[in-house]
Design an enzyme around this catalytic site. Structure first.
Site, PDB file in Angstrom:
ATOM      1  CE1 TYR A   7     -52.014 104.820 -23.116  1.00 24.72           C
ATOM      2  CE2 TYR A   7     -52.617 104.577 -25.422  1.00 24.72           C
ATOM      3  CZ  TYR A   7     -52.312 104.012 -24.210  1.00 24.72           C
ATOM      4  OH  TYR A   7     -52.292 102.646 -24.078  1.00 24.72           O
TER       5      TYR A   7
ATOM      6  CE  LYS B  53     -48.084 103.344  -7.997  1.00 22.07           C
ATOM      7  NZ  LYS B  53     -47.690 102.369  -6.913  1.00 22.07           N
TER       8      LYS B  53
ATOM      9  CG  ASP C  93     -49.205  99.008  -6.679  1.00 13.84           C
ATOM     10  OD1 ASP C  93     -50.260  99.587  -6.321  1.00 13.84           O
ATOM     11  OD2 ASP C  93     -48.160  99.050  -6.008  1.00 13.84           O
TER      12      ASP C  93
ATOM     13  CG  ASP D 207     -53.305  99.848 -22.834  1.00 13.55           C
ATOM     14  OD1 ASP D 207     -54.092  99.231 -23.583  1.00 13.55           O
ATOM     15  OD2 ASP D 207     -52.070  99.826 -22.987  1.00 13.55           O
TER      16      ASP D 207
ATOM     17  CG  ASP E 278     -54.339  93.884 -22.783  1.00 18.52           C
ATOM     18  OD1 ASP E 278     -55.341  94.478 -23.232  1.00 18.52           O
ATOM     19  OD2 ASP E 278     -53.371  93.553 -23.492  1.00 18.52           O
TER      20      ASP E 278
HETATM   21  C1  IPM Z   1     -56.087  99.306 -26.649  1.00 18.58           C
HETATM   22  C2  IPM Z   1     -54.823  99.173 -27.455  1.00 18.58           C
HETATM   23  C3  IPM Z   1     -54.387 100.550 -27.922  1.00 18.58           C
HETATM   24  C4  IPM Z   1     -54.047 101.382 -26.686  1.00 18.58           C
HETATM   25  C5  IPM Z   1     -53.199 100.550 -28.901  1.00 18.58           C
HETATM   26  C6  IPM Z   1     -53.516  99.723 -30.139  1.00 18.58           C
HETATM   27  C7  IPM Z   1     -52.778 101.927 -29.300  1.00 18.58           C
HETATM   28  O1  IPM Z   1     -53.854  98.516 -26.722  1.00 18.58           O
HETATM   29  O2  IPM Z   1     -57.079  99.854 -27.174  1.00 18.58           O
HETATM   30  O3  IPM Z   1     -56.107  98.850 -25.503  1.00 18.58           O
HETATM   31  O4  IPM Z   1     -52.922 101.321 -26.163  1.00 18.58           O
HETATM   32  O5  IPM Z   1     -54.925 102.112 -26.253  1.00 18.58           O
HETATM   33 MG    MG Z   2     -54.525  97.771 -24.852  1.00 17.80          MG
END
Ligand code: IPM
Ligand code: MG
Length: 371
Positions: free
Chosen positions: A144, A195, A228, A252, A256
């Site tokens: 990032y 990884k 993975d 990240d 999700d």
């Molecule tokens: C998260 C989000 C952020 C990230 C975005 C909004 C920049 O997806 O906090 O998971 O990628 O960290």
């Molecule tokens: Mg995210």
């Protein structure tokens, strides 16, 4: 101001941010009125509304407040209008700038199933139920922020875009410590995800985490998993995990993915913690994982649970009120188990409640628990 009450800076931001943050605020007010929580809450302009008024997403005054506050409650950033913003406006004002400026390196993302919500999950009830894990995501380094980065023109007129994944020993060590400490306070198991089979940064990650474990946390059982495989394991058998620690990008993606176990990101709170100062005080930002959800913003249907559970994390981690945190988590669990559910998690055939009604139900459960 001369009060010595803890200061909470609230940045409700964009999209559904203001709607879900309003419900989180009601819960904070409830603890103020009923449980003696004394806190100085300050709303600060941030995101697109701030850009319209001040020409920047993150006004200096907001950044100063965020830096000096005891905790930050964050709503969301982003939306279709961002497509028209100059790239430098975006870069200088986004969430990533706050993470970096506050050095918020340890991002805790708990994923805890409420068993009565099994019908909202795409997984079988016996796979989903009992899931209770925390992803500790490194948040202030890695790809990032790594340099060099950018886009260059090639002689043939095409382009080349570059990002750099980079980690130092210290950066890995400090997030590993945060994860080991958390694991020690829970089941005593930590799974580190990388990884290392492909990336030098992954190999270093694995070595440093192992060294921290051996030197400082011999009582915590450490395992390693490739990222993975971890993506698959989180869906096949989420209950095998307790605490996971991983880098910024994998964290990240995996958070999700793990959120899908519950059926909605609307359930996931988070805490982002910085280093402790001499008094043991740490910068901390609390935020629902779901983001601005522009497709449903302004309709009063967003799920405020993630924002409300972020308040629980704040009570526990920044305000030293573990009992209140547990009470709030219980209230959320009770409300959802009793069938109060927003559209994203509604039971098949049932009627979804609005954002405010979800907040109402949580406050009502708090009242009941307080009796
Ligand atoms: C998260 C989000 C952020 C990230 C975005 C909004 C920049 O997806 O906090 O998971 O990628 O960290
Ligand atoms: Mg995210």
């Amino acid at each position: 101001m001369t009060s010595n009450r803890p200061v909470l800076a609230v940045l409700s931001g964009d999209g559904v941010g203001p709607e879900v943050t309003a419900e989180a605020r009601r819960v904070i007010d409830w603890f103020g009125a009923n449980r003696g929580l004394e806190i100085d809450v300050r709303d600060k302009p941030f995101g697109y509304p701030a850009y319209l008024e001040h020409g920047t997403l993150l006004p200096d005054d907001t950044l100063a407040e965020v830096k000096s506050a005891d905790a930050v409650l964050f709503g969301a950033i982003g939306g279709v209008e961002y497509g028209d913003l100059p790239p430098e406006v975006r870069r200088s004002g986004g969430l990533l700038r706050i993470r970096r400026e506050l050095d918020l390196y340890a991002n805790l993302r708990p994923i805890k199933a409420i068993d009565a919500m099994a019908d909202a999950s795409p997984l079988k009830p016996e796979v989903m139920q009992g899931t209770d894990l925390v992803i500790v995501r490194e948040l202030s380094s890695g790809i990032y922020f790594g340099e060099p980065r950018g886009v260059e023109k090639l002689p043939d007129g095409s382009e080349r875009a570059i990002n750099t994944q980079s980690y130092t020993t210290d950066e890995i060590r400090r997030v590993a410590r945060a994860a080991f400490e958390l694991a020690r306070s829970r089941s005593g198991r930590l799974c580190s995800v990388d990884k290392s089979n492909v990336m030098e940064s992954g190999a270093l990650w694995r070595r440093v985490v192992a060294a921290v474990g051996a030197d400082e946390f011999p009582d915590v059982e450490l395992s390693n998993m490739l990222a993975d495989n971890c993506a698959m394991q989180l869906i096949l058998a989420p209950r095998q995990f307790d605490v996971l620690v991983t880098d910024n990008l994998f964290g990240d993606l995996l958070s999700d993915g793990a959120g899908a176990v519950l059926g909605s990101l609307g359930m996931l709170p988070s805490a982002s913690l910085g280093p402790a100062d001499a008094d043991g005080r740490r910068q901390a930002l609390y935020e629902p994982v779901h983001g601005s959800a522009p497709d449903i913003a302004g309709q009063g249907i967003a799920n405020p649970t993630a924002a409300i559970l972020s308040v629980a994390m704040m009570l526990r981690l920044s305000l030293g009120r573990a009992d209140d945190a547990a009470m709030l988590e219980q209230a959320v669990g009770n409300a959802i188990t009793a069938g109060t559910r927003t559209a994203d998690i509604v039971a098949p055939g049932a009627k979804p409640v609005s954002t405010t009604q979800m907040g109402d139900a949580v406050v009502a459960e708090l009242e009941r628990l307080a009796e």
